[in-house]
Design an enzyme around this catalytic site. Structure first.
Site, PDB file in Angstrom:
ATOM      1  N   ALA A   1       0.837  -1.214   0.000  1.00  0.00           N
ATOM      2  CA  ALA A   1       0.000   0.000   0.000  1.00  0.00           C
ATOM      3  C   ALA A   1       0.868   1.259   0.000  1.00  0.00           C
ATOM      4  O   ALA A   1       0.559   2.238  -0.696  1.00  0.00           O
ATOM      5  CB  ALA A   1      -0.924  -0.013   1.218  1.00  0.00           C
TER       6      ALA A   1
ATOM      7  N   ASP B   1       5.689  -0.651  19.323  1.00  0.00           N
ATOM      8  CA  ASP B   1       5.983   0.594  20.040  1.00  0.00           C
ATOM      9  C   ASP B   1       7.481   0.886  20.142  1.00  0.00           C
ATOM     10  O   ASP B   1       7.881   2.049  20.176  1.00  0.00           O
ATOM     11  CB  ASP B   1       5.288   0.647  21.410  1.00  0.00           C
ATOM     12  CG  ASP B   1       5.650  -0.514  22.296  1.00  0.00           C
ATOM     13  OD1 ASP B   1       6.362  -1.425  21.838  1.00  0.00           O
ATOM     14  OD2 ASP B   1       5.227  -0.513  23.471  1.00  0.00           O
TER      15      ASP B   1
ATOM     16  N   ARG C   1       2.559   1.536  -3.617  1.00  0.00           N
ATOM     17  CA  ARG C   1       1.662   1.891  -4.735  1.00  0.00           C
ATOM     18  C   ARG C   1       1.017   3.258  -4.531  1.00  0.00           C
ATOM     19  O   ARG C   1       0.857   4.020  -5.486  1.00  0.00           O
ATOM     20  CB  ARG C   1       0.624   0.784  -4.946  1.00  0.00           C
ATOM     21  CG  ARG C   1       1.309  -0.487  -5.461  1.00  0.00           C
ATOM     22  CD  ARG C   1       0.382  -1.433  -6.146  1.00  0.00           C
ATOM     23  NE  ARG C   1       1.157  -2.527  -6.745  1.00  0.00           N
ATOM     24  CZ  ARG C   1       0.649  -3.694  -7.086  1.00  0.00           C
ATOM     25  NH1 ARG C   1      -0.637  -3.948  -6.889  1.00  0.00           N
ATOM     26  NH2 ARG C   1       1.419  -4.621  -7.625  1.00  0.00           N
TER      27      ARG C   1
ATOM     28  N   GLN D   1       2.393 -18.612  15.318  1.00  0.00           N
ATOM     29  CA  GLN D   1       1.403 -17.519  15.377  1.00  0.00           C
ATOM     30  C   GLN D   1       1.863 -16.269  14.623  1.00  0.00           C
ATOM     31  O   GLN D   1       1.085 -15.349  14.406  1.00  0.00           O
ATOM     32  CB  GLN D   1       1.142 -17.128  16.840  1.00  0.00           C
ATOM     33  CG  GLN D   1       0.508 -18.240  17.633  1.00  0.00           C
ATOM     34  CD  GLN D   1       0.732 -18.078  19.129  1.00  0.00           C
ATOM     35  OE1 GLN D   1      -0.114 -17.548  19.826  1.00  0.00           O
ATOM     36  NE2 GLN D   1       1.881 -18.522  19.613  1.00  0.00           N
TER      37      GLN D   1
ATOM     38  N   ARG E   1     -19.551 -31.488  37.281  1.00  0.00           N
ATOM     39  CA  ARG E   1     -20.671 -31.283  36.344  1.00  0.00           C
ATOM     40  C   ARG E   1     -20.569 -32.189  35.117  1.00  0.00           C
ATOM     41  O   ARG E   1     -21.296 -32.005  34.143  1.00  0.00           O
ATOM     42  CB  ARG E   1     -20.723 -29.816  35.892  1.00  0.00           C
ATOM     43  CG  ARG E   1     -21.171 -28.845  36.979  1.00  0.00           C
ATOM     44  CD  ARG E   1     -21.516 -27.494  36.367  1.00  0.00           C
ATOM     45  NE  ARG E   1     -20.378 -26.912  35.663  1.00  0.00           N
ATOM     46  CZ  ARG E   1     -19.482 -26.101  36.224  1.00  0.00           C
ATOM     47  NH1 ARG E   1     -19.614 -25.739  37.485  1.00  0.00           N
ATOM     48  NH2 ARG E   1     -18.482 -25.626  35.532  1.00  0.00           N
TER      49      ARG E   1
ATOM     50  N   GLU F   1     -11.510 -22.926  29.852  1.00  0.00           N
ATOM     51  CA  GLU F   1     -11.955 -22.843  31.253  1.00  0.00           C
ATOM     52  C   GLU F   1     -11.311 -21.638  31.941  1.00  0.00           C
ATOM     53  O   GLU F   1     -11.884 -21.057  32.865  1.00  0.00           O
ATOM     54  CB  GLU F   1     -11.558 -24.120  32.019  1.00  0.00           C
ATOM     55  CG  GLU F   1     -12.548 -25.263  31.904  1.00  0.00           C
ATOM     56  CD  GLU F   1     -12.868 -25.674  30.475  1.00  0.00           C
ATOM     57  OE1 GLU F   1     -11.922 -25.853  29.693  1.00  0.00           O
ATOM     58  OE2 GLU F   1     -14.061 -25.787  30.138  1.00  0.00           O
TER      59      GLU F   1
ATOM     60  N   ASP G   1      -1.030  -4.499  21.186  1.00  0.00           N
ATOM     61  CA  ASP G   1      -0.754  -3.860  22.478  1.00  0.00           C
ATOM     62  C   ASP G   1      -0.374  -2.377  22.347  1.00  0.00           C
ATOM     63  O   ASP G   1       0.336  -1.842  23.203  1.00  0.00           O
ATOM     64  CB  ASP G   1       0.361  -4.630  23.207  1.00  0.00           C
ATOM     65  CG  ASP G   1       1.670  -4.647  22.413  1.00  0.00           C
ATOM     66  OD1 ASP G   1       1.659  -4.285  21.214  1.00  0.00           O
ATOM     67  OD2 ASP G   1       2.698  -5.029  22.990  1.00  0.00           O
TER      68      ASP G   1
ATOM     69  N   LYS H   1     -17.791 -32.622  33.102  1.00  0.00           N
ATOM     70  CA  LYS H   1     -16.884 -32.206  32.004  1.00  0.00           C
ATOM     71  C   LYS H   1     -15.823 -33.270  31.758  1.00  0.00           C
ATOM     72  O   LYS H   1     -15.262 -33.819  32.702  1.00  0.00           O
ATOM     73  CB  LYS H   1     -16.177 -30.901  32.392  1.00  0.00           C
ATOM     74  CG  LYS H   1     -16.986 -29.693  32.095  1.00  0.00           C
ATOM     75  CD  LYS H   1     -16.102 -28.493  31.857  1.00  0.00           C
ATOM     76  CE  LYS H   1     -16.884 -27.504  31.024  1.00  0.00           C
ATOM     77  NZ  LYS H   1     -16.109 -26.362  30.650  1.00  0.00           N
TER      78      LYS H   1
HETATM   79  P1  ADP Z   1       8.579  -3.541  18.335  1.00  0.00           P
HETATM   80  O1  ADP Z   1       8.717  -2.420  17.372  1.00  0.00           O
HETATM   81  O2  ADP Z   1       7.852  -4.707  17.752  1.00  0.00           O
HETATM   82  O3  ADP Z   1       8.036  -3.092  19.681  1.00  0.00           O
HETATM   83  P2  ADP Z   1      11.258  -3.675  19.512  1.00  0.00           P
HETATM   84  O4  ADP Z   1      10.844  -3.166  20.852  1.00  0.00           O
HETATM   85  O5  ADP Z   1      12.219  -4.817  19.466  1.00  0.00           O
HETATM   86  O6  ADP Z   1      10.032  -4.148  18.606  1.00  0.00           O
HETATM   87  O7  ADP Z   1      11.877  -2.437  18.716  1.00  0.00           O
HETATM   88  C1  ADP Z   1      12.275  -2.577  17.377  1.00  0.00           C
HETATM   89  C2  ADP Z   1      13.439  -1.640  17.106  1.00  0.00           C
HETATM   90  O8  ADP Z   1      13.046  -0.291  17.324  1.00  0.00           O
HETATM   91  C3  ADP Z   1      14.657  -1.825  18.026  1.00  0.00           C
HETATM   92  O9  ADP Z   1      15.476  -2.888  17.634  1.00  0.00           O
HETATM   93  C4  ADP Z   1      15.348  -0.501  17.826  1.00  0.00           C
HETATM   94  O10 ADP Z   1      16.004  -0.440  16.595  1.00  0.00           O
HETATM   95  C5  ADP Z   1      14.158   0.470  17.777  1.00  0.00           C
HETATM   96  N1  ADP Z   1      13.895   0.986  19.128  1.00  0.00           N
HETATM   97  C6  ADP Z   1      13.351   0.345  20.178  1.00  0.00           C
HETATM   98  N2  ADP Z   1      13.301   1.116  21.275  1.00  0.00           N
HETATM   99  C7  ADP Z   1      13.859   2.297  20.915  1.00  0.00           C
HETATM  100  C8  ADP Z   1      14.133   3.529  21.609  1.00  0.00           C
HETATM  101  N3  ADP Z   1      13.807   3.691  22.891  1.00  0.00           N
HETATM  102  N4  ADP Z   1      14.700   4.531  20.909  1.00  0.00           N
HETATM  103  C9  ADP Z   1      15.021   4.376  19.591  1.00  0.00           C
HETATM  104  N5  ADP Z   1      14.813   3.242  18.901  1.00  0.00           N
HETATM  105  C10 ADP Z   1      14.248   2.215  19.538  1.00  0.00           C
END
Ligand code: ADP
Ligand code: F6P
Length: 320
Positions: free
Chosen positions: A22, A103, A25, A252, A212, A187, A129, A214
């Site tokens: 996405a 994050d 393109r 997963q 019961r 459960e 999350d 199960k």
């Molecule tokens: P996700 O993005 O799935 O939460 P990670 O927590 O492993 O996965 O973060 C992915 C990448 O993002 C890290 O390997 C790093 O390169 C960058 N990163 C993570 N935390 C920070 C931070 N506090 N500051 C700058 N870059 C970060």
């Protein structure tokens, strides 16, 4: 902007390819050149990139994983690493960036934006999350993969009148556990967000169920709680019911993305590019009540996601 980059970072998630497609393109549609950056922030620093065309993203909408590959780049957690990234982007003429990840990846995106490279984050993680969005790309596919595996475990557990303890992914988050527990009629679901009491939450429901009539039991444990093998041994000892543990693991994270993941990834990818086309960076794309919106990265990262009791309570009522 005339030239933008796209990368995937952190753990992969089904639907990341749909998001890459996405971005590429829609970038081309809005008259931009799109550069695919390999292996997360590592590729940005080292200049490991390729020019993307509409054809580079043919035949990937339905594929799991990420064609750009992903990585955890420790160097990026230091300001020096971020500055190297900005410098490298400048050398390549990249004026804006889309980062698909969780994050952790968004913290890197925030630092890049602050250092002068406008960057937009798209939430891609099976854990669901991220607080500012109702949904993260990959969650639905992971749920369906877990559901499929647990249905199979249930077949054999029923034949043997066994209890099954199934550990699903989610280091810090119990969303996969809570959702599949309800979808598979468990459960109990044990999640990192809520304290649990082994006797009250696991042993008692199994003993009550036995009274019961199960003939089988299913306990879902989130990875962040862990200890599923030990739990199985303890359940068998305390209830006399033969018990087996299964850790579903990385199964997963793979597989062809569901319709929900393909559509959400497509919508979010286009939204991210539309922001960059207007010169706007430092945003996280999000889905709120079926609408695609965006937040300031810091504002989004500072929000707290709270898992309510609703799902777990309904599962308990229905598992009688
Ligand atoms: P996700 O993005 O799935 O939460 P990670 O927590 O492993 O996965 O973060 C992915 C990448 O993002 C890290 O390997 C790093 O390169 C960058 N990163 C993570 N935390 C920070 C931070 N506090 N500051 C700058 N870059 C970060
Ligand atoms: O964040 C996604 C996730 O799959 C978590 O559920 C899990 O705890 C983690 O990544 C596993 O990471 P790795 O693939 O590095 O073992």
């Amino acid at each position: 902007m005339k030239k933008i980059g796209v990368l995937t970072s952190g753990g992969d998630a089904p639907g990341m390819n749909a998001a890459i497609r996405a971005v590429v393109r829609s970038g081309i549609y809005y008259g931009m050149e799109v550069i695919g950056i390999h292996k997360g922030y590592n590729g940005l620093i080292s200049g490991d990139v390729e020019v993307m065309t509409a054809r580079s993203v043919s035949d990937i909408l339905h594929r799991g994983g990420t064609i750009l590959q992903t990585a955890r780049c420790l160097e990026f957690k230091e300001q020096a690493g971020v500055l190297k990234g900005v410098e490298s982007a400048k050398k390549m003429g990249i004026e804006g960036l889309v980062v698909i990840g969780g994050d952790g990846s968004f913290r890197g995106a925030r630092d890049l934006s602050a250092a002068g490279l406008p960057t937009v984050g798209i939430p891609g993680t099976i854990d669901n999350d991220i607080a500012c969005t109702d949904y993260t790309i990959g969650f639905d596919t992971a749920l369906n993969t877990a559901r499929d595996a647990i249905d199979k475990i249930r077949d054999t557990a029923r034949s043997h009148e066994r209890c099954s303890v199934v550990e699903v992914m989610g280091r810090d988050a119990g969303y996969i556990a809570a959702y599949v527990a309800m979808a598979c009629g468990a459960e109990a679901a044990i999640v990192p967000e809520q304290p649990f009491d082994f006797e009250r939450d696991i042993i008692e429901p199994i003993k009550e169920g036995k009274k019961r009539g199960k003939e089988q039991n299913l306990i879902i444990v989130a990875e962040g709680v862990g200890g599923s093998v030990e739990m199985a041994k303890r359940i068998e000892k305390e209830t006399g019911i033969e018990t087996r543990a299964t850790i579903l693991g990385h199964i997963q994270r793979g597989g062809s993305p569901t319709v929900t993941d393909r559509i959400t990834a497509s919508q979010m990818g286009v939204h991210a590019v539309q922001l960059l086309a207007k010169g706007i960076g430092n945003r996280i794309v999000a889905r709120q009540r079926e609408e695609i919106v965006d937040f300031d990265i810091m504002e989004g990262l500072n929000m707290k996601k709270k898992m309510g009791n609703e799902l777990l309570d309904i599962s308990k009522i229905l598992s009688m």
